[in-house]
Design a protein around this motif. Sequence first.
Motif, mmCIF file in Angstrom:
data_model
loop_
_atom_site.group_PDB
_atom_site.id
_atom_site.type_symbol
_atom_site.label_atom_id
_atom_site.label_comp_id
_atom_site.label_asym_id
_atom_site.label_seq_id
_atom_site.Cartn_x
_atom_site.Cartn_y
_atom_site.Cartn_z
ATOM 1 N N ARG A 128 36.629 42.597 22.822
ATOM 2 C CA ARG A 128 35.692 42.704 21.702
ATOM 3 C C ARG A 128 35.202 41.324 21.280
ATOM 4 N NH1 ARG A 128 35.574 47.736 19.346
ATOM 5 N NH2 ARG A 128 37.293 49.134 19.908
ATOM 6 N N VAL A 129 33.953 41.269 20.810
ATOM 7 C CA VAL A 129 33.416 40.022 20.279
ATOM 8 C C VAL A 129 33.489 40.108 18.756
ATOM 9 C CG1 VAL A 129 32.061 39.282 22.239
ATOM 10 C CG2 VAL A 129 31.091 40.974 20.719
ATOM 11 N N SER A 130 34.634 39.701 18.244
ATOM 12 C CA SER A 130 34.981 39.892 16.852
ATOM 13 C C SER A 130 36.234 39.073 16.585
ATOM 14 C CB SER A 130 35.248 41.380 16.588
ATOM 15 O OG SER A 130 35.889 41.595 15.356
ATOM 16 N N PRO A 131 36.502 38.721 15.323
ATOM 17 C CA PRO A 131 37.794 38.089 15.039
ATOM 18 C C PRO A 131 38.950 39.069 15.139
ATOM 19 C CG PRO A 131 36.605 38.501 13.003
ATOM 20 C CD PRO A 131 35.650 38.805 14.123
ATOM 21 N N SER A 132 38.641 40.356 15.218
ATOM 22 C CA SER A 132 39.652 41.406 15.293
ATOM 23 C C SER A 132 39.647 42.024 16.686
ATOM 24 C CB SER A 132 39.354 42.494 14.249
ATOM 25 O OG SER A 132 40.142 43.639 14.481
ATOM 26 N N ASP A 133 40.823 42.412 17.153
ATOM 27 C CA ASP A 133 40.877 43.145 18.416
ATOM 28 C C ASP A 133 40.863 44.648 18.205
ATOM 29 O OD1 ASP A 133 43.388 43.558 17.401
ATOM 30 O OD2 ASP A 133 44.477 42.591 19.037
ATOM 31 N N VAL A 134 40.564 45.063 16.948
ATOM 32 C CA VAL A 134 40.526 46.482 16.612
ATOM 33 C C VAL A 134 39.097 46.970 16.416
ATOM 34 C CG1 VAL A 134 41.273 48.223 14.923
ATOM 35 C CG2 VAL A 134 42.798 46.331 15.536
ATOM 36 N N VAL A 135 38.275 46.176 15.755
ATOM 37 C CA VAL A 135 36.893 46.560 15.503
ATOM 38 C C VAL A 135 35.955 45.469 15.996
ATOM 39 C CG1 VAL A 135 37.473 47.954 13.486
ATOM 40 C CG2 VAL A 135 36.888 45.546 13.197
ATOM 41 N N GLY A 136 34.691 45.843 16.139
ATOM 42 C CA GLY A 136 33.681 44.912 16.622
ATOM 43 C C GLY A 136 33.141 45.384 17.954
ATOM 44 N N PRO A 137 31.982 44.884 18.359
ATOM 45 C CA PRO A 137 31.364 45.325 19.617
ATOM 46 C C PRO A 137 32.291 45.149 20.805
ATOM 47 C CG PRO A 137 29.830 44.006 18.320
ATOM 48 C CD PRO A 137 31.155 43.883 17.651
ATOM 49 N N ALA A 138 32.485 46.227 21.561
ATOM 50 C CA ALA A 138 33.352 46.205 22.736
ATOM 51 C C ALA A 138 32.507 46.058 23.993
ATOM 52 C CB ALA A 138 34.188 47.477 22.802
ATOM 53 N N ARG A 139 33.071 45.428 24.994
ATOM 54 C CA ARG A 139 32.325 45.255 26.235
ATOM 55 C C ARG A 139 32.099 46.584 26.937
ATOM 56 N NH1 ARG A 139 33.064 41.509 29.494
ATOM 57 N NH2 ARG A 139 34.021 39.985 28.103
ATOM 58 N N MET A 140 30.965 46.689 27.600
ATOM 59 C CA MET A 140 30.576 47.925 28.275
ATOM 60 C C MET A 140 30.930 47.901 29.761
ATOM 61 S SD MET A 140 26.986 48.864 26.319
ATOM 62 C CE MET A 140 26.163 47.287 26.611
ATOM 63 N N HIS A 141 31.504 46.822 30.215
ATOM 64 C CA HIS A 141 32.030 46.740 31.579
ATOM 65 C C HIS A 141 33.187 45.752 31.568
ATOM 66 C CE1 HIS A 141 30.444 42.682 32.267
ATOM 67 N NE2 HIS A 141 29.312 43.085 31.720
ATOM 68 N N PRO A 142 34.155 45.904 32.430
ATOM 69 C CA PRO A 142 35.240 44.924 32.499
ATOM 70 C C PRO A 142 34.749 43.606 33.074
ATOM 71 C CG PRO A 142 35.442 46.528 34.264
ATOM 72 C CD PRO A 142 34.319 47.012 33.384
ATOM 73 N N MET A 143 35.482 42.535 32.787
ATOM 74 C CA MET A 143 35.165 41.278 33.441
ATOM 75 C C MET A 143 35.386 41.428 34.942
ATOM 76 S SD MET A 143 33.908 38.989 31.511
ATOM 77 C CE MET A 143 34.140 37.401 32.303
ATOM 78 N N PRO A 144 34.486 40.937 35.760
ATOM 79 C CA PRO A 144 34.637 41.111 37.209
ATOM 80 C C PRO A 144 35.673 40.187 37.833
ATOM 81 C CG PRO A 144 32.702 39.793 36.730
ATOM 82 C CD PRO A 144 33.230 40.266 35.397
ATOM 83 N N MET A 145 36.164 39.224 37.046
ATOM 84 C CA MET A 145 37.121 38.247 37.564
ATOM 85 C C MET A 145 38.127 37.919 36.469
ATOM 86 S SD MET A 145 36.361 34.269 38.703
ATOM 87 C CE MET A 145 35.601 34.658 40.280
ATOM 88 N N ALA A 146 39.395 37.883 36.802
ATOM 89 C CA ALA A 146 40.418 37.492 35.834
ATOM 90 C C ALA A 146 40.351 35.993 35.580
ATOM 91 C CB ALA A 146 41.802 37.864 36.360
ATOM 92 N N LEU A 147 40.714 35.599 34.374
ATOM 93 C CA LEU A 147 40.720 34.164 34.063
ATOM 94 C C LEU A 147 41.569 33.386 35.062
ATOM 95 C CD1 LEU A 147 40.971 33.750 30.179
ATOM 96 C CD2 LEU A 147 39.332 32.621 31.703
ATOM 97 N N ALA A 148 42.692 33.960 35.438
ATOM 98 C CA ALA A 148 43.598 33.275 36.351
ATOM 99 C C ALA A 148 42.997 33.078 37.739
ATOM 100 C CB ALA A 148 44.910 34.056 36.458
ATOM 101 N N ASP A 149 41.967 33.862 38.068
ATOM 102 C CA ASP A 149 41.348 33.776 39.389
ATOM 103 C C ASP A 149 40.167 32.816 39.437
ATOM 104 O OD1 ASP A 149 43.163 35.614 40.370
ATOM 105 O OD2 ASP A 149 41.856 37.334 39.937
ATOM 106 N N LEU A 150 39.818 32.225 38.306
ATOM 107 C CA LEU A 150 38.725 31.261 38.314
ATOM 108 C C LEU A 150 39.077 30.071 39.198
ATOM 109 C CD1 LEU A 150 37.588 30.998 34.572
ATOM 110 C CD2 LEU A 150 36.162 31.721 36.490
ATOM 111 N N PRO A 151 38.102 29.553 39.933
ATOM 112 C CA PRO A 151 38.343 28.305 40.655
ATOM 113 C C PRO A 151 38.402 27.136 39.677
ATOM 114 C CG PRO A 151 36.048 28.926 40.832
ATOM 115 C CD PRO A 151 36.740 30.064 40.113
ATOM 116 N N HIS A 152 38.584 25.945 40.191
ATOM 117 C CA HIS A 152 38.612 24.767 39.329
ATOM 118 C C HIS A 152 37.292 24.638 38.576
ATOM 119 C CE1 HIS A 152 39.253 20.720 37.875
ATOM 120 N NE2 HIS A 152 38.079 20.382 38.375
ATOM 121 N N ILE A 153 37.379 24.430 37.260
ATOM 122 C CA ILE A 153 36.204 24.271 36.406
ATOM 123 C C ILE A 153 36.165 22.823 35.912
ATOM 124 C CG2 ILE A 153 35.012 25.067 34.333
ATOM 125 C CD1 ILE A 153 35.310 27.213 36.476
ATOM 126 N N ASP A 154 35.058 22.135 36.156
ATOM 127 C CA ASP A 154 34.942 20.747 35.717
ATOM 128 C C ASP A 154 34.575 20.637 34.246
ATOM 129 O OD1 ASP A 154 35.248 19.122 38.292
ATOM 130 O OD2 ASP A 154 33.764 20.621 38.873
#
Length: 363
Positions: A128-154
Motif C-alpha cells: 500500500r502507498v500509505s503510512p498504514s499497512d491496513v488502509v490506503g491505495p493497494a497495488r493492482m499487481h505484485p512487484m515483478p522482482m523481489a528487492l533481494a533480487d535486484l542487481p547492484h544499484i549505484d
Amino acid sequence: MMIGKTLLAAAAAVGAGCVARAAWGVLPSIGASRSAIRPYAAASPRYRDNRFHNSDPGSSLPDGSQSGLAKAFLTRGTVGTPPRQIPLATPLAPTTAGELAVTWLGHASVLIEIDGRRVLTDPVWSERVSPSDVVGPARMHPMPMALADLPHIDAVVVSHDHYDHLDRATITALARNRSTTFVVPLGVGAHLRRWHVPADRIVELDWDESTDVVGLTLTCTEARHFSGRGLARDTTLWASWVIAGENRRVFFGGDSGYTARFADVGRRYGPFDVTLLPIGAYDERWPDIHMTPEEAVRVHRDVGGGVLVPVHWATFNLAFHPWGEPVERLLDAAGQAGVRVAVPMVGQRIDGLHPPETTQWWR
C-alpha cells in the motif's frame, strides 16, 4: 493526514475515523518533522513562508471540499481497476549493466541502465502507498522482482515525498542491505535520516544542482507538483531528474503537471535518448499537478526526447479515469505528433536505443 491523493483515497475507502485508527503507531512512516526539515530547506530561493513554491502558480488541491472528493472516491466503483489480471514480464538483470536500458517495475519505479551503471527511481515495494499497512491505495499487481533480487544499484533517485514515490519500508531495506547512494530533492533527506539511512549516503539537491555518482551526473530539475506526508504541506521539494552518463542521457519526469519550464530543462540538459514521463492519475480537478497523456507528449518534445516510456500508471488507482485510458490516449497523441513510444509490460526490460514494438498487452 496528507490532504493529497493517497489519504483522500484511503478516507474514501474506510472513512476518516478508520484512517485515524489505522494510522495509530505509524508516525515513523510519516517521516521527519517540519523542524527537522527546515535547516536543509531554508537556503533555497524556492522556500518562503516555511514552504516550497512552484515557479508557475497553481492549485495543488482539488476544487471543492475534502469530504466531497472522498465521496467521489467512495462511489467510483470499479473505475480505474483493470478488467482482468495484469500480465507481468520476468525481469532480466544482466551481470553488467547495459549502455541504455529501462525495466519498468510499476508506477514510477524504474531500473535504468546507463553507460554501464544502474539507477533506481522512486522505489516502492510495499503493498500500500500509505503510512498504514491496513488502509490506503493497494497495488493492482505484485512487484515483478523481489528487492533481494535486484542487481547492484549505484544510485537511488527520489522525485518527492508522497507515499507512492517514497516508501519507508523499501528505503530502509535498500539502505540496510546495500551501499547505494540516495539522491533526493531538498528536505527529503530528513525523512531518510529519520529512518536511519546513513547521512554520508544521502545527497540533497535544489533545482539545477548536480552531483556525480560513479561517473554519472544526476541533476535535480524543475517540476510542478507539491509534497507532504502529514499535516504540513510543501515542506520538502519536488523534482524531475536528468540522469547523464558520458554517452547517454535519460530524463525522469517524476510526478508533475505540465509547465512550459520543461523547455528550459531541454535547452540546458537535453536532448535525451529516453524520457520516463507520468501519464496517469490526471483529473480536471487537479490539472496543475498531474499532466495528461497529451501533455506528456508535449513535455517529451519540449525536452528533446528520443523514446518516450510512460510511467505512473497501471499500478495504483489514484484517480477516476479507466485503467487503460492513459496509454490509449498517449499512443493517439504520440501518433499525431510523430513521437516514438515504447510501452513495456510491468517487469519488462527494454533496450532504450532499439525498443521493441509495442504489443498492446494492456488490452
